[in-house]
Write an enzyme that holds these catalytic residues in place. Sequence first.
Site, PDB file in Angstrom:
ATOM      1  N   SER A  16       0.822  -1.208   0.000  1.00 23.71           N
ATOM      2  CA  SER A  16       0.000   0.000   0.000  1.00 23.71           C
ATOM      3  C   SER A  16       0.860   1.265   0.000  1.00 23.71           C
ATOM      4  CB  SER A  16      -0.907   0.034   1.234  1.00 23.71           C
ATOM      5  OG  SER A  16      -1.748  -1.087   1.275  1.00 23.71           O
TER       6      SER A  16
HETATM    7  N1  SAH Z   1      -1.118  -4.814   4.042  1.00 27.54           N
HETATM    8  C1  SAH Z   1      -0.357  -5.085   2.842  1.00 27.54           C
HETATM    9  C2  SAH Z   1      -1.099  -4.688   1.582  1.00 27.54           C
HETATM   10  C3  SAH Z   1      -1.499  -5.900   0.917  1.00 27.54           C
HETATM   11  S1  SAH Z   1      -2.487  -5.817  -0.530  1.00 27.54           S
HETATM   12  C4  SAH Z   1       1.016  -4.455   2.891  1.00 27.54           C
HETATM   13  O1  SAH Z   1       1.278  -3.663   3.802  1.00 27.54           O
HETATM   14  O2  SAH Z   1       1.838  -4.765   2.051  1.00 27.54           O
HETATM   15  C5  SAH Z   1      -3.865  -6.807   0.032  1.00 27.54           C
HETATM   16  C6  SAH Z   1      -3.551  -8.244   0.374  1.00 27.54           C
HETATM   17  O3  SAH Z   1      -4.800  -8.846   0.791  1.00 27.54           O
HETATM   18  C7  SAH Z   1      -3.041  -9.090  -0.777  1.00 27.54           C
HETATM   19  O4  SAH Z   1      -1.811  -9.663  -0.398  1.00 27.54           O
HETATM   20  C8  SAH Z   1      -4.134 -10.148  -0.978  1.00 27.54           C
HETATM   21  O5  SAH Z   1      -3.620 -11.417  -1.360  1.00 27.54           O
HETATM   22  C9  SAH Z   1      -4.772 -10.198   0.421  1.00 27.54           C
HETATM   23  N2  SAH Z   1      -6.129 -10.741   0.485  1.00 27.54           N
HETATM   24  C10 SAH Z   1      -7.156 -10.586  -0.393  1.00 27.54           C
HETATM   25  N3  SAH Z   1      -8.269 -11.239   0.047  1.00 27.54           N
HETATM   26  C11 SAH Z   1      -7.912 -11.831   1.235  1.00 27.54           C
HETATM   27  C12 SAH Z   1      -8.613 -12.654   2.167  1.00 27.54           C
HETATM   28  N4  SAH Z   1      -9.892 -13.003   1.986  1.00 27.54           N
HETATM   29  N5  SAH Z   1      -7.952 -13.086   3.263  1.00 27.54           N
HETATM   30  C13 SAH Z   1      -6.634 -12.734   3.486  1.00 27.54           C
HETATM   31  N6  SAH Z   1      -5.924 -11.958   2.630  1.00 27.54           N
HETATM   32  C14 SAH Z   1      -6.557 -11.507   1.517  1.00 27.54           C
END
Ligand code: SAH
Length: 217
Positions: free
Chosen positions: A64
Amino acid sequence: MIDTFRHQGLRRKLVETIKSKGIKNENVLDAIGKVPRHLFMDNAFVEFAYKDNAFPIAAGQTISQPYTVAYQTELLQVQKGEKILEVGTGSGYQACVLHEMGARVFTIERQAELFKKTKAFLPQIGYNLKMFFGDGYAGLPTFAPFNKIIVTAGAPEIPKALIEQLKVGGIMVIPVNHINFDGIQVMTTVTKIDEQNIEIKEWDSFRFVPLLQNKNY
Ligand code: SAH
């Protein structure tokens, strides 16, 4: 792992940028100033680590934008010692920001490749968090309730299981799909007033990768 004076200088500038965009909470700004974001990014993008932008990580996901991380973290009103669930571990950057604020972080990721990579990586740079592989749409019932919950993927709706796993007085911060605009989410806070009542507030708009349901592989 290398964190040079140059990296630290760039990080201080990043904190100033985020501050100028309206983030006021000093604890949030301090935490952003501490986490070495360049270590969370693939080599090709290291030069851009301290720009206030989102970037691609493994498995078609993104780390993000620092402003977005700060914005969500500010809304969470993190207090030391709180138990916080993060849905969407991704690179682990947001989770480490919460850890730097003294939270006890539980984070869940559904994408196997990314989960394995982050689980192996964070301890190498000194972050020992509780990381889980699974569908965060269902939360983490075994470890509930949580003081706070943060969802870092765009949700089609507010998952009921997550409301259930919030303590009374607790806050969830979740980007929820905009009714009229595809691919845009409204940052939403859900405050649990008591076991029967919640208060929902809507904030600014953002763009996240989707929160997927029933798909962990
Ligand atoms: N917080 C992260 C941003 C990640 S982007 C950071 O700081 O880098 C969002 C993430 O959510 C992705 O890795 C995606 O695979 C995950 N995601 C999507 N749906 C999900 C679910 N149902 N359960 C767990 N993770 C999920």
